[in-house]
Design an enzyme around this catalytic site. Structure first.
Site, PDB file in Angstrom:
ATOM      1  CG  ASP A 183      -2.042  -0.379   0.916  1.00 31.19           C
ATOM      2  OD1 ASP A 183      -0.807  -2.059   0.807  1.00 31.19           O
ATOM      3  OD2 ASP A 183      -2.707  -1.242   1.944  1.00 31.19           O
ATOM      4  CG  ASP A 203      -3.030  -3.818  -1.375  1.00 33.94           C
ATOM      5  OD1 ASP A 203      -3.555  -3.298  -1.797  1.00 33.94           O
ATOM      6  OD2 ASP A 203      -2.790  -4.927  -0.930  1.00 33.94           O
ATOM      7  CG  HIS A 225      -5.086  -3.301  -5.644  1.00 28.86           C
ATOM      8  ND1 HIS A 225      -4.989  -4.568  -4.710  1.00 28.86           N
ATOM      9  CD2 HIS A 225      -4.014  -4.495  -6.626  1.00 28.86           C
ATOM     10  CE1 HIS A 225      -4.648  -5.767  -5.106  1.00 28.86           C
ATOM     11  NE2 HIS A 225      -3.680  -5.463  -6.649  1.00 28.86           N
ATOM     12  NE  ARG A 256     -10.154  -1.770  -4.795  1.00 28.19           N
ATOM     13  CZ  ARG A 256      -9.237  -2.662  -3.807  1.00 28.19           C
ATOM     14  NH1 ARG A 256     -10.312  -4.252  -3.783  1.00 28.19           N
ATOM     15  NH2 ARG A 256      -8.846  -2.652  -3.581  1.00 28.19           N
ATOM     16  CE  LYS A 258      -9.492  -2.042  -0.359  1.00 26.43           C
ATOM     17  NZ  LYS A 258      -8.679  -2.406  -0.242  1.00 26.43           N
TER      18      LYS A 258
END
Ligand SMILES: *[C@@H]1O[C@H](CO)[C@@H](O)[C@H](O)[C@H]1NC(C)=O
Ligand SMILES: *[C@@H]1O[C@H](CO)[C@@H](O)[C@H](O)[C@H]1NC(C)=O
Ligand SMILES: *[C@@H]1O[C@H](CO)[C@@H](O)[C@H](O)[C@H]1NC(C)=O
Length: 366
Positions: A183, A203, A225, A256, A258
């Protein structure tokens, strides 16, 4: 007076000034041994050195301290918990001067991240300051790079996380990227601006786990990501987030939200996506799901997501032909408030599913 007395008098004066603890001194760090004295000063210069394996380079700074990084920092390689670096203090000016902080990633990377395999010290950089943090240049983080949990307002600018070397498989990772769970910024804090920064990783570029008044602007994210809120666990609130002017390139997801399927008593509210661009998205362009870690699984009902806006500036998104442009997966009645999709332009990919959702009907084009 005799000359020796004059000298003695002067020496006593100088000693007195020092003893009075005038923190306006300049502390210099060239090894961990220098830290305890250097942090008594409100200017701290850090020269190039190697932090011994298994130890945290920890700075507990006086209020108002300015830190100047003047050389490359390396870390001895060892499987342990970390963090590798930690900085605490209020109203700090942290000037990284684009000197490299080398986490030694290739020593740790085995394709498994923090899930299993070799233990990897993380986060690499634990940021517990208010003030400013600029031009910090991180390469090869073993796993998560920056964790931000600030005691007061902070602006982070011009930071780089370059884990591009970890995109290549190695002998332990099979066909997968060697680096995993790298991350860029993990945020649990409020009143934060992260701007003009670059993250090349495997990530989330940004993952906001909790906090309010968070701006992520004019950043560049590649190969990871994308820009994420969450994952949201129980008893967490994320609110008033502005995602603006960012570029997301060649990433699995672009934008995103989540929330954990099992989470309860949590909320995500007032998130604005303004004038971003995303290209070569390989999995989902926009994914808003309450079934995390499953992508489009059975959603939980314990988190409310409200007032999500793609406006006023156009956020353009190009997905690969095999990827979904937009998908939303809400529990029953848990996506609420005013949503605005007027500024989202998606193309290139497949139309995604919109499940259990009242507030975004009429968006079949995604
Ligand atoms: C740790 O290992 C990595 C990968 O082999 C290497 O690049 C780095 O220089 C090593 N760090 C030190 C301090 O030796
Ligand atoms: C929001 O955060 C920024 C950055 O830390 C800060 O300057 C600003 O004052 C905060 N706004 C509010 C309303 O607290
Ligand atoms: C698209 O992204 C994938 C995944 O990061 C990458 O392997 C590929 O090279 C990218 N393609 C282009 C044309 O940039």
């Amino acid at each position: 007076m005799f000359p020796s007395l004059v000298l003695g008098f002067l020496a006593a004066r100088i000693a007195a000034v020092t003893a009075a603890g005038s923190s306006g001194c300049i502390g210099t760090i060239s090894s961990l041994n220098d830290v305890s004295n250097a942090v008594k000063c409100t200017t701290v210069n850090i020269n190039a050195f190697t932090v011994p394996a298994g130890q945290t380079f920890a700075l507990q700074l006086l209020d108002g301290t300015t830190v100047n990084v003047l050389g490359e920092i390396q870390f001895g390689n060892l499987s342990w918990a970390g963090p590798l670096f930690e900085v605490r203090g209020n109203d700090i000016t942290f000037n990284g001067n684009n000197q490299r902080w080398d986490g030694g990633g290739p020593f740790y990377w085995d394709g498994q991240g923090t899930n299993s395999g070799k233990q990897k010290p993380h986060p690499m950089m634990e940021i517990l300051i208010s003030g400013t943090l600029s031009d910090v240049y991180v390469v090869n983080s073993p796993a998560h790079a920056f964790a931000i949990s600030n005691p007061g307002p902070i602006t982070i600018s011009g930071v780089t996380v370059d884990d591009s070397q970890g995109n290549h498989p190695n002998s332990l990772s099979g066909k997968s990227a060697a680096a995993h769970n790298t991350d860029g910024f993990d945020v649990s804090g409020s009143n934060i601006i992260i701007q003009k920064s670059t993250v090349i990783n495997q990530d989330d570029c940004l993952a906001i786990n909790s906090g309010t008044n968070i701006t992520f602007a004019d950043n560049y994210c590649q190969s990871g990501h994308g820009i994420s809120i969450g994952s949201i666990s129980s008893n967490s609130v994320v609110s008033d987030v502005e995602i603006s002017g960012n570029q997301v390139v060649s990433s699995a997801y672009s934008f995103r939200i989540k929330t954990d399927a099992t989470a309860t008593n949590s909320a995500v509210q007032r998130v604005t996506y303004n004038a971003n661009s995303a290209t070569n998205c390989t999995s989902y362009g926009v994914l808003i799901t309450q079934s995390y870690p499953s992508t489009m699984g059975t959603p939980g009902n314990g988190v409310t997501i409200s007032d999500i806006k793609f406006a006023p500036g156009t956020t353009s998104l190009t997905a690969n032909s095999g990827a979904y442009m937009v998908a939303v997966n809400c529990g029953s009645g848990t996506c609420t408030g005013n949503w605005d999709w007027s500024g989202l332009q998606a193309s290139g990919g497949k139309t995604g599913s919109i499940l259990n959702n009242d507030v975004i009907t009429g968006f079949g084009q995604y």
